[in-house]
Design a protein around this motif. Structure first.
Motif, PDB file in Angstrom:
ATOM      1  N   ASN A 157      43.472  -1.142  11.071  1.00  0.00           N
ATOM      2  CA  ASN A 157      43.284   0.158  10.425  1.00  0.00           C
ATOM      3  C   ASN A 157      42.355   0.116   9.212  1.00  0.00           C
ATOM      4  O   ASN A 157      42.095   1.156   8.606  1.00  0.00           O
ATOM      5  CB  ASN A 157      44.643   0.717   9.980  1.00  0.00           C
ATOM      6  CG  ASN A 157      45.557   1.043  11.144  1.00  0.00           C
ATOM      7  OD1 ASN A 157      45.320   1.971  11.902  1.00  0.00           O
ATOM      8  ND2 ASN A 157      46.634   0.266  11.283  1.00  0.00           N
ATOM      9  N   SER A 158      41.887  -1.098   8.866  1.00  0.00           N
ATOM     10  CA  SER A 158      41.014  -1.283   7.699  1.00  0.00           C
ATOM     11  C   SER A 158      41.647  -0.707   6.437  1.00  0.00           C
ATOM     12  O   SER A 158      41.046   0.105   5.713  1.00  0.00           O
ATOM     13  CB  SER A 158      39.637  -0.630   7.943  1.00  0.00           C
ATOM     14  OG  SER A 158      38.998  -1.195   9.069  1.00  0.00           O
ATOM     15  N   ILE A 159      42.896  -1.133   6.158  1.00  0.00           N
ATOM     16  CA  ILE A 159      43.632  -0.610   5.007  1.00  0.00           C
ATOM     17  C   ILE A 159      44.069  -1.739   4.077  1.00  0.00           C
ATOM     18  O   ILE A 159      45.128  -1.671   3.449  1.00  0.00           O
ATOM     19  CB  ILE A 159      44.852   0.231   5.449  1.00  0.00           C
ATOM     20  CG1 ILE A 159      45.728  -0.549   6.442  1.00  0.00           C
ATOM     21  CG2 ILE A 159      44.408   1.555   6.048  1.00  0.00           C
ATOM     22  CD1 ILE A 159      47.047   0.137   6.764  1.00  0.00           C
ATOM     23  N   GLY A 160      43.234  -2.765   3.982  1.00  0.00           N
ATOM     24  CA  GLY A 160      43.573  -3.905   3.136  1.00  0.00           C
ATOM     25  C   GLY A 160      43.754  -3.560   1.675  1.00  0.00           C
ATOM     26  O   GLY A 160      44.468  -4.255   0.944  1.00  0.00           O
ATOM     27  N   GLU A 161      43.120  -2.480   1.217  1.00  0.00           N
ATOM     28  CA  GLU A 161      43.266  -2.070  -0.177  1.00  0.00           C
ATOM     29  C   GLU A 161      44.456  -1.146  -0.376  1.00  0.00           C
ATOM     30  O   GLU A 161      44.793  -0.814  -1.518  1.00  0.00           O
ATOM     31  CB  GLU A 161      41.983  -1.368  -0.646  1.00  0.00           C
ATOM     32  CG  GLU A 161      40.762  -2.285  -0.668  1.00  0.00           C
ATOM     33  CD  GLU A 161      39.522  -1.572  -1.161  1.00  0.00           C
ATOM     34  OE1 GLU A 161      39.585  -0.340  -1.367  1.00  0.00           O
ATOM     35  OE2 GLU A 161      38.495  -2.249  -1.347  1.00  0.00           O
ATOM     36  N   ARG A 162      45.112  -0.749   0.721  1.00  0.00           N
ATOM     37  CA  ARG A 162      46.207   0.218   0.619  1.00  0.00           C
ATOM     38  C   ARG A 162      47.575  -0.386   0.916  1.00  0.00           C
ATOM     39  O   ARG A 162      48.592   0.156   0.497  1.00  0.00           O
ATOM     40  CB  ARG A 162      45.957   1.396   1.570  1.00  0.00           C
ATOM     41  CG  ARG A 162      44.622   2.113   1.345  1.00  0.00           C
ATOM     42  CD  ARG A 162      44.499   3.302   2.278  1.00  0.00           C
ATOM     43  NE  ARG A 162      45.485   4.314   1.928  1.00  0.00           N
ATOM     44  CZ  ARG A 162      45.940   5.241   2.789  1.00  0.00           C
ATOM     45  NH1 ARG A 162      45.533   5.228   4.040  1.00  0.00           N
ATOM     46  NH2 ARG A 162      46.828   6.130   2.389  1.00  0.00           N
ATOM     47  N   LEU A 163      47.621  -1.500   1.644  1.00  0.00           N
ATOM     48  CA  LEU A 163      48.894  -2.118   2.020  1.00  0.00           C
ATOM     49  C   LEU A 163      48.796  -3.630   1.868  1.00  0.00           C
ATOM     50  O   LEU A 163      47.867  -4.259   2.384  1.00  0.00           O
ATOM     51  CB  LEU A 163      49.252  -1.756   3.465  1.00  0.00           C
ATOM     52  CG  LEU A 163      50.499  -2.427   4.067  1.00  0.00           C
ATOM     53  CD1 LEU A 163      51.743  -2.121   3.247  1.00  0.00           C
ATOM     54  CD2 LEU A 163      50.693  -1.980   5.524  1.00  0.00           C
ATOM     55  N   THR A 164      49.775  -4.211   1.168  1.00  0.00           N
ATOM     56  CA  THR A 164      49.860  -5.653   0.986  1.00  0.00           C
ATOM     57  C   THR A 164      51.174  -6.146   1.564  1.00  0.00           C
ATOM     58  O   THR A 164      52.247  -5.621   1.215  1.00  0.00           O
ATOM     59  CB  THR A 164      49.778  -6.036  -0.499  1.00  0.00           C
ATOM     60  OG1 THR A 164      48.585  -5.503  -1.066  1.00  0.00           O
ATOM     61  CG2 THR A 164      49.790  -7.553  -0.668  1.00  0.00           C
TER      62      THR A 164
END
Length: 247
Positions: A84-91
């Motif tokens: 989803n290309s959400i590396g900055e939103r979910l850790t």
């Protein structure tokens, strides 16, 4: 590990596998937690990451975290993050919540959630799958472990939301108060009107004064055995395109 990707919205899909999938309880908890866009939130025992991924359907949601003790679960969540290309939103954190201080500083979150294992050890059928056994039985986490970790993670006034079976309600309330998390909202879930509840959802606030609000029961199905109007609201954009699956 082989994954399939299930649509939660036009922008978010969740990786599911034989070891880590999700059910209605997790979807209900994500909804009940009523996350605010400014919340600093973490989901404990996240499995496939369904709860934080449901939250991130809102593009305005601030970044969130999740943790699990199982390496294959964290690998699966990271697959969803990459997809989803959400590396900055979910850790995603590989973490034993019984040793939460090794991974997180205290009082860093305003919202903590957990859909914990429901079955005590040595009760019911224990799956041959180690992943399923950990997810369903209190092998590595009981109610007290979850509540203690939530107390550590939460800021003063922060909220802890969890779900469990009704027969464990007294245990849950007792432990929440023991760890200074005051129960504030309680909601029972029934399959159909008139039936006994099979689940409760509870919210507790750190350091709050006593006052418990019992909310109207949440009904899964209407008289035609199709999802109630509220359940369609619970599923939100996940319902689009899955009418035959969830209705």
């Amino acid at each position: 590990m082989s994954y399939t990707y299930e649509r939660l919205s036009d922008d978010i899909k969740v990786a599911v596998s034989a070891d880590h999938t999700f059910g209605t309880d997790a979807v209900l908890l994500a909804y009940f937690a009523n996350i605010k866009r400014k919340d600093r939130a973490v989901d404990m025992g996240t499995g496939c990451g369904i709860i934080p991924l449901l939250w991130l359907r809102d593009k305005g949601q601030s970044p969130v975290h999740c943790l699990d003790i199982q390496n294959n679960a964290i690998e699966q969540v990271n697959a969803s993050i990459e997809y989803n290309s959400i590396g900055e939103r979910l850790t995603a954190h590989l973490c034993d919540l019984r040793e939460i201080e090794k991974e997180f500083k205290p009082e860093g979150f305003t919202l903590v959630t957990m859909n914990p294992p429901y079955k005590p050890l040595n009760t019911g059928f224990e799956s041959l799958s180690e992943s399923a056994r950990i997810a369903r039985h209190e092998v590595t986490c009981g109610i007290e472990d979850a509540v203690k970790a939530a107390n550590y993670l939460l800021t003063y006034g922060g909220r802890f939301c969890m779900c469990h079976r009704p027969e464990r309600l007294v245990d849950a309330v007792s432990l929440l108060r023991q760890y200074k998390l005051e129960p504030k909202r309680l909601r029972f879930v029934v399959d159909k009107k008139g039936e006994e509840p099979f689940l409760f959802l509870i919210e507790a606030k750190k350091g709050a004064k006593p006052f418990l609000r019992i909310e109207p029961e949440l009904v899964i199905k209407n008289e035609e055995s199709k999802f109630s109007d509220e359940m369609l609201k619970v599923y939100g954009s996940y319902a689009d395109g899955y009418e035959d699956k969830i209705r």
